[in-house]
Write an enzyme that holds these catalytic residues in place. Structure first.
Site, PDB file in Angstrom:
ATOM      1  N   HIS A 374       0.724  -1.462  -0.078  1.00  0.00           N
ATOM      2  CA  HIS A 374      -0.025   0.004  -0.159  1.00  0.00           C
ATOM      3  C   HIS A 374       1.019   1.572   0.053  1.00  0.00           C
ATOM      4  CE1 HIS A 374      -4.203  -1.865   0.671  1.00  0.00           C
ATOM      5  NE2 HIS A 374      -3.631  -2.363   1.332  1.00  0.00           N
ATOM      6  N   LYS A 565      -8.308  13.842   4.468  1.00  0.00           N
ATOM      7  CA  LYS A 565      -7.647  13.443   4.665  1.00  0.00           C
ATOM      8  C   LYS A 565      -6.420  12.107   5.422  1.00  0.00           C
ATOM      9  CE  LYS A 565      -6.616  13.201   0.146  1.00  0.00           C
ATOM     10  NZ  LYS A 565      -6.011  13.480  -0.645  1.00  0.00           N
ATOM     11  N   ARG A 566      -5.323  11.937   5.757  1.00  0.00           N
ATOM     12  CA  ARG A 566      -4.447  12.418   6.811  1.00  0.00           C
ATOM     13  C   ARG A 566      -4.078  13.427   6.309  1.00  0.00           C
ATOM     14  NH1 ARG A 566       0.356   8.711   6.535  1.00  0.00           N
ATOM     15  NH2 ARG A 566      -0.447   7.234   5.169  1.00  0.00           N
ATOM     16  N   LYS A 571       0.875  14.553   1.121  1.00  0.00           N
ATOM     17  CA  LYS A 571      -1.055  14.825   1.021  1.00  0.00           C
ATOM     18  C   LYS A 571      -0.971  16.294  -0.004  1.00  0.00           C
ATOM     19  CE  LYS A 571      -2.502  10.985   2.395  1.00  0.00           C
ATOM     20  NZ  LYS A 571      -3.119   9.733   1.475  1.00  0.00           N
ATOM     21  N   THR A 673      -8.698   6.472  -1.943  1.00  0.00           N
ATOM     22  CA  THR A 673     -10.065   5.519  -1.949  1.00  0.00           C
ATOM     23  C   THR A 673     -10.928   6.944  -1.795  1.00  0.00           C
ATOM     24  OG1 THR A 673     -10.155   4.897   0.316  1.00  0.00           O
ATOM     25  CG2 THR A 673      -9.294   3.789  -0.965  1.00  0.00           C
ATOM     26  N   LYS A 677     -15.116   7.786  -3.576  1.00  0.00           N
ATOM     27  CA  LYS A 677     -16.190   8.558  -2.298  1.00  0.00           C
ATOM     28  C   LYS A 677     -16.608  10.618  -2.798  1.00  0.00           C
ATOM     29  CE  LYS A 677     -13.609   5.884   1.221  1.00  0.00           C
ATOM     30  NZ  LYS A 677     -13.014   6.297   2.638  1.00  0.00           N
TER      31      LYS A 677
END
Length: 843
Positions: A374, A565-566, A571, A673, A677
């Site tokens: 992952h 998100k985290r 990111k 993911t 969504k």
């Protein structure tokens, strides 16, 4: 204050729903039964929590018949079973999802309403089990939902953490972690199975001995043992009879209380073993900055893997399956490297505990495991210092040494003279401090290795696991992630669900590819108007949440630009923060500037020991403090950080988003993911060519996706040529102004030191290429603003994003795993009645 339920007399004759066998009547009766006999309350004393628990037990009763029937069918047929090993299962609340899957949601709403209760209030009363950090755990939850929906025999194995991921609050803009007490009112969805407890060894040493035939045996003499007690939760498929099991392990002491020590007056010592043992399942992922944290984390991972493999052996014995058929009975999937110790543990169980010869055991082990990677971040590929590993798992280190010796013999024969390759592929990292490389162990001990998006899988082959791909190319494949539409549309967005089902029927909930039938409706003015009204209603709902939780009033007619998100530097939440400052600077220098009003919504948790991520949260909240109180811009800009992002909050946020921010540095995100969504719920994406963004763009159409930034290849080239962020800063006037405002304390009340570490990192290093991508990102946002002003065309694009998201169902992902890796088939479950059980008992 909750209205007290008004019990309707069964003989009141109010219509068909009051017939004795009507679903609403049965639900009301069962609900009141559990309120009285399970909760021990009557309405005058009952709390919202009592009402929730009474309804949860009512629904659980309806799961149990399917669950027992499923277990009976699997046991009777000895069905080949998927065992999904994951250190995280971020399930989210169970009640709403179970009502959806049972087809009882509307009946439950009506029956509660007839009792004077609001179903939504009861749904939000459920404590969310925060048994995961983010995407990894949520993916595992989607997967077991899909396994049950596709009627695949499966068990999810993990840890029953007493305290899940921390509850995040903000104090003066800083993240503060508080204990997540998700079990404080109990968990109505689980059943303890102490009769299936297993013993797990830790520490100590090994001894060798020969039997009478001269065969060598190894005995592990631990310095402590713990009990693993399973707690089972039924996981229901959508509108079928399958209810698979999520089996989570709790650590307990073999002897919780030492009476002799107590009698000597050592009252704390009498329960010391209980405290030490239960630490293994006390908290999700302890802070592992210190040696003690690392040791506990390794012990946690071994604990749940050992429990799970021992449980599989118990199941085989119950079903009379021979030991040498282990790999035929179970397909075991390693969800990232956390359960990779399972390779060595299965070898130990087969060779030490069951006296199987090494070669046969190794053949079974390699045919049993599949490994899902992952991450592309080297620091996320787990490795354990050798001394620490030996201290916790001395026997496993010996087994890994033996696996490694045999494996490296293969490498030397295959690549004669290439000692550099031997060093790179070794399960033991020999340079500097010595480590056990868990990703390497997973690769060597598995028959299949997969990434989770097309780009990610290719980069694994080309870089992270290149040597293993060259040696075993047939092992490698791709399984692009997916998410379950049951939770992320049907439950999270009921308004949209009704609109879609009214247009194309309900089949899409189980076959998401049927959303393609929506494409013609993108040109229907009436359908577009209905779509827009649903988005506005969802935005109004989220606005109310933001006002109550953050004290910020936001305009539902503004564009909701969302990044949840985290929190992590790769990111790039701070790229969005820099851009917001850029927009603020434009408005301050040109008050008449035409700009699409935007509400920027952030959410996510930073790892407790990750200082830079916490500083990014502080920067975002500081920007919000300035922007939201500035009357010159607040009609055009709002900035909100919604604390404690979770599955529950995600169900509110995804349906309300207009724009989805997926802006990670290309080549760093495995899949994502959240991006799926958002797209399913009609949000358009601004993003890089990273992770599953690539496949989303391919599906929805390049014209319906706002692309920006360097590609993964370009990032590698820029960095390979000696990336100098200062060059980009010198060449971009707006970026210089943005950095200057931060440096001079404009967003920190004049404190120029607060954000210095973040600024210095960007100016001097910028490891994730924010400066290189800044102008491209700003330009893409200009296109976004222009597109949003044309509400009809934006709605058309929004509908197409939903209509073309069918590929991203976890049902599709699981079907590919079943076909390509696990070799498992669906098993239809006939429902058992009480009479069936009675007959079997008599027989």
């Amino acid at each position: 204050m909750v209205n007290q339920p008004q019990v309707v007399s069964p003989n009141s004759g109010r219509g068909p729903d009051d017939e004795p066998d009507s679903p609403t009547r049965r639900l009301r009766h069962a609900f009141l039964h559990h309120l009285f006999y399970t909760q021990g309350k009557f309405p005058a004393l009952a709390t919202k929590t009592d009402y929730y628990l009474a309804l949860a037990h009512t629904v659980r009763d309806r799961l149990l018949q399917r669950w027992i029937s499923t277990a009976n069918e699997y046991t009777k047929n000895g069905s080949r079973t998927v065992a999904y090993l994951s250190a995280e299962f971020l399930m989210g609340p169970h009640l709403g999802n179970n009502l959806i899957n049972l087809g009882l949601f509307d009946d439950a709403r009506k029956s509660m309403s007839e009792l004077g209760l609001n179903l939504d209030d009861l749904l939000y009363e459920e404590e969310e089990p925060g048994l995961g950090n983010g995407g990894l755990g949520r993916l595992a939850a989607c997967f077991i939902d899909s396994l049950a929906t596709l009627e695949i025999p499966a068990v999810g194995y993990g840890i029953r953490y007493e305290f899940g991921i921390f509850h995040q609050t903000l104090v003066d803009g800083w993240q503060v972690e508080k204990t997540d007490k998700w079990l404080r009112y109990g968990n109505p969805w689980e059943l303890a199975r102490p009769e299936w407890s297993v013993t797990v060894k830790l520490g100590g040493h090994t001894e060798r001995m020969q039997d009478n035939s001269g065969q060598l045996h190894v005995r592990w003499v631990p310095n402590r043992t713990v009990l693993g007690v399973p707690y089972d939760t039924p996981i229901l498929g959508y509108r079928n009879n399958t209810a698979n099991t999520l089996r989570l392990w709790k650590a307990e002491a073999p002897e919780a209380f030492d009476f002799a020590v107590f009698n000597r007056g050592d009252y704390q010592g009498a329960v010391n073993q209980k405290v030490v043992s239960e630490n293994l399942s006390k908290v999700l992922y302890p802070n592992d900055e210190h040696v003690e944290g690392k040791e506990l984390r390794l012990a946690q991972q071994y604990f749940f893997v050992s429990c799970s493999l021992q449980d599989m052996l118990r199941i085989m014995k119950t079903q009379h399956v021979p030991l040498h058929e282990f790999h035929e009975k179970f397909a075991v999937q390693l969800n990232d490297t956390h359960p990779a110790i399972g390779v060595a543990e299965l070898m130990r169980l087969l060779t030490d505990e069951h006296q199987m010869h090494w070669n046969q055991a190794w053949d079974i082990t390699r045919k049993t495991f599949g490994y899902t990677n992952h991450t592309l971040l080297p620091e996320a590929l787990e490795r354990w210092p050798l001394e620490l590993f030996k201290r916790v798992l001395p026997r496993h280190l010996e087994i890994i040494y033996e696996i490694n010796a045999r494996f490296l013999d293969e490498v030397r024969q295959r690549y004669f003279g290439d000692e550099a390759r031997v060093t790179r592929m070794s399960l033991i990292e020999e340079t500097g401090e010595r480590y056990v490389r868990m990703a390497h162990l997973a690769c060597v001990g598995s028959h299949a290795i997969n990434g989770v998006a097309e780009l990610h899988s290719e980069l694994l082959k080309q870089d992270v696991l290149k040597d293993f791909h060259e040696m075993w190319p047939a092992k490698f494949g791709n399984k692009t992630n997916g998410v379950t539409p049951r939770r992320w549309i049907a439950l999270a967005n009921p308004r949209l669900t009704r609109l879609i089902s009214g247009a194309i029927g309900e089949g899409w909930i189980k076959r998401l590819e049927e959303l393609r039938q929506l494409e013609p409706f993108a040109l229907d003015p009436n359908f577009r108007a209905g779509w827009r009204e649903i988005k506005r209603a969802n935005k109004r709902d989220l606005s109310d949440v933001i006002r109550k939780r953050c004290g910020v009033a936001v305009d539902p007619s503004s564009m909701f630009d969302v990044q949840v998100k985290r929190i992590h530097e790769y990111k790039r939440q701070h790229l969005s923060a820099l851009h917001i400052i850029g927009l603020y600077h434009r408005l301050k220098t040109n008050p008449n500037l035409e700009m699409t009003p935007r509400t920027f919504i952030f959410g996510g948790k930073a790892a407790p020991g990750y200082w830079m991520a916490k500083l990014i949260i502080r920067l975002i909240t500081s920007i919000g403090e300035v922007v939201n109180r500035d009357p010159a811009v607040r009609d055009k800009l709002r900035v909100v950080f919604l604390p404690n992002f979770s599955v529950t909050n995600g169900q509110r946020i995804y349906p309300a988003a207009d724009l989805s921010e997926q802006i990670s540095t290309a080549g760093k995100e495995a899949s994502g993911t959240g991006n799926m969504k958002f797209a399913m719920n009609g949000a358009l994406t601004i993003g890089t060519m990273d992770g599953a963004n690539i496949e989303i763009r391919e599906q929805v159409g390049a014209e319906n996706f706002f692309l920006f930034g360097l590609t993964a290849h370009e990032v590698a080239t820029v960095r390979g040529n000696g990336y100098r962020p200062q060059d980009y800063l010198d060449g971009n006037a707006e970026l210089r102004e943005v950095i200057s405002l931060i440096r001079h304390g404009y967003f920190s009340r004049g404190d120029g030191e607060l954000f210095r570490p973040l600024v210095d990192s960007l100016v001097n290093h910028d490891p994730y290429c924010l400066f290189a991508d800044y102008q491209s990102y700003a330009d893409a946002h200009e296109r976004v603003g222009t597109a949003y002003r044309d509400s009809e065309d934006w709605t058309r694009m929004s509908i197409l994003n939903s209509a073309r998201s069918g590929l991203f169902s976890s049902d599709r992902t699981i079907a590919e795993y079943c076909r390509d890796i696990w070799n498992v088939q669906p098993v239809q479950v006939p429902i058992l009645s009480h009479e069936d059980v009675r007959v079997e008992l008599m027989v």
